[in-house]
Design a protein around this motif. Sequence first.
Motif, short mmCIF file in Angstrom:
data_model
loop_
_atom_site.label_atom_id
_atom_site.label_comp_id
_atom_site.label_asym_id
_atom_site.label_seq_id
_atom_site.Cartn_x
_atom_site.Cartn_y
_atom_site.Cartn_z
N ALA A 30 85.10 -80.41 -23.74
CA ALA A 30 86.16 -81.09 -22.99
C ALA A 30 87.33 -80.14 -22.73
N ILE A 31 87.69 -79.35 -23.73
CA ILE A 31 88.77 -78.39 -23.55
C ILE A 31 88.39 -77.34 -22.51
N LEU A 32 87.16 -76.87 -22.56
CA LEU A 32 86.70 -75.89 -21.57
C LEU A 32 86.66 -76.50 -20.18
N PHE A 33 86.27 -77.77 -20.07
CA PHE A 33 86.25 -78.44 -18.77
C PHE A 33 87.65 -78.55 -18.20
N VAL A 34 88.60 -78.98 -19.01
CA VAL A 34 89.99 -79.10 -18.55
C VAL A 34 90.53 -77.74 -18.15
N SER A 35 90.23 -76.71 -18.93
CA SER A 35 90.73 -75.38 -18.60
C SER A 35 90.08 -74.85 -17.32
N SER A 36 88.83 -75.26 -17.04
CA SER A 36 88.20 -74.83 -15.78
C SER A 36 88.84 -75.52 -14.59
N LEU A 37 89.44 -76.69 -14.80
CA LEU A 37 90.17 -77.35 -13.73
C LEU A 37 91.54 -76.71 -13.51
N ILE A 38 92.13 -76.19 -14.57
CA ILE A 38 93.46 -75.59 -14.49
C ILE A 38 93.40 -74.17 -13.95
N SER A 39 92.35 -73.43 -14.26
CA SER A 39 92.25 -72.02 -13.90
C SER A 39 92.42 -71.73 -12.41
N PRO A 40 91.83 -72.50 -11.51
CA PRO A 40 92.03 -72.20 -10.08
C PRO A 40 93.46 -72.46 -9.57
N LEU A 41 94.26 -73.15 -10.36
CA LEU A 41 95.63 -73.43 -9.93
C LEU A 41 96.54 -72.21 -10.00
N PHE A 42 96.13 -71.19 -10.74
CA PHE A 42 96.92 -69.97 -10.83
C PHE A 42 96.75 -69.17 -9.54
N PRO A 43 97.80 -68.44 -9.14
CA PRO A 43 97.68 -67.67 -7.89
C PRO A 43 96.65 -66.54 -8.03
N ALA A 44 96.12 -66.11 -6.89
CA ALA A 44 95.11 -65.06 -6.89
C ALA A 44 95.66 -63.74 -7.42
N THR A 45 96.96 -63.55 -7.32
CA THR A 45 97.56 -62.32 -7.83
C THR A 45 97.71 -62.32 -9.34
N PHE A 46 97.58 -63.50 -9.94
CA PHE A 46 97.70 -63.63 -11.40
C PHE A 46 96.58 -64.52 -11.92
N PRO A 47 95.34 -64.02 -11.87
CA PRO A 47 94.22 -64.86 -12.34
C PRO A 47 94.23 -64.96 -13.86
N VAL A 48 94.02 -66.16 -14.36
CA VAL A 48 93.94 -66.39 -15.79
C VAL A 48 92.54 -66.92 -16.08
N PRO A 49 91.78 -66.23 -16.94
CA PRO A 49 90.41 -66.67 -17.22
C PRO A 49 90.38 -68.05 -17.89
N THR A 50 89.36 -68.79 -17.56
CA THR A 50 89.18 -70.13 -18.11
C THR A 50 89.18 -70.14 -19.64
N PRO A 51 88.47 -69.22 -20.32
CA PRO A 51 88.49 -69.25 -21.79
C PRO A 51 89.87 -69.01 -22.39
N VAL A 52 90.69 -68.22 -21.72
CA VAL A 52 92.05 -67.98 -22.23
C VAL A 52 92.87 -69.27 -22.15
N ILE A 53 92.75 -69.97 -21.05
CA ILE A 53 93.44 -71.26 -20.92
C ILE A 53 92.93 -72.23 -21.97
N GLY A 54 91.60 -72.21 -22.20
CA GLY A 54 91.02 -73.08 -23.22
C GLY A 54 91.56 -72.79 -24.61
N LEU A 55 91.73 -71.50 -24.93
CA LEU A 55 92.29 -71.14 -26.23
C LEU A 55 93.73 -71.62 -26.37
N VAL A 56 94.49 -71.52 -25.30
CA VAL A 56 95.88 -71.99 -25.34
C VAL A 56 95.91 -73.51 -25.53
N ILE A 57 95.05 -74.21 -24.80
CA ILE A 57 94.99 -75.67 -24.94
C ILE A 57 94.59 -76.06 -26.35
N LEU A 58 93.56 -75.38 -26.89
CA LEU A 58 93.12 -75.67 -28.26
C LEU A 58 94.23 -75.40 -29.26
#
Length: 146
Positions: A30-58
């Motif tokens: 569930a955390i990985l799914f939510v982070s995969s939804l958040i990841s595309p919201l970052f601008p292309a000049t500052f891509p944030v990988p989905t697992p990094v967002i997942g770690l922050v959420i966790l």
Amino acid sequence: MAANDKTPKTETAEEEQASPILIQMGIFAAILFVSSLISPLFPATFPVPTPVIGLVILYILLATHIVKLRNVEKFGDFMISLIAFLFVPSGIQLAANLDILKAEGVQIVIVALISTIVLLVVVAYTTAGFIWLRKNVFHRDVNVEE
């Protein structure tokens, strides 16, 4: 007279049991799914990988006690035990591109060392800042035990 009357009743604090492994896997999924939804919201000049967002959420969920450590500990330990296996493909890729490493190996090693040192310093100061906030702003104990 019943035998229960003679023995004093003492309540023993039972430790709460860990969640079943499927529930722990579900929490991670569930955390990985939510982070995969958040990841595309970052601008292309500052891509944030989905697992990094997942770690922050966790981390946020664990720090706010929304998710208890016992609810993710077993599966987390299992995933950590696999970490060496997960680096095998990158090691094979590195061996396949030894010509690049030969040409620019020194620069790669220097960048890796500097970025590791910067990362450790930033993490240390960030952690110290969060501890200071918790202690001085929220007036809460800084121990991680419940």
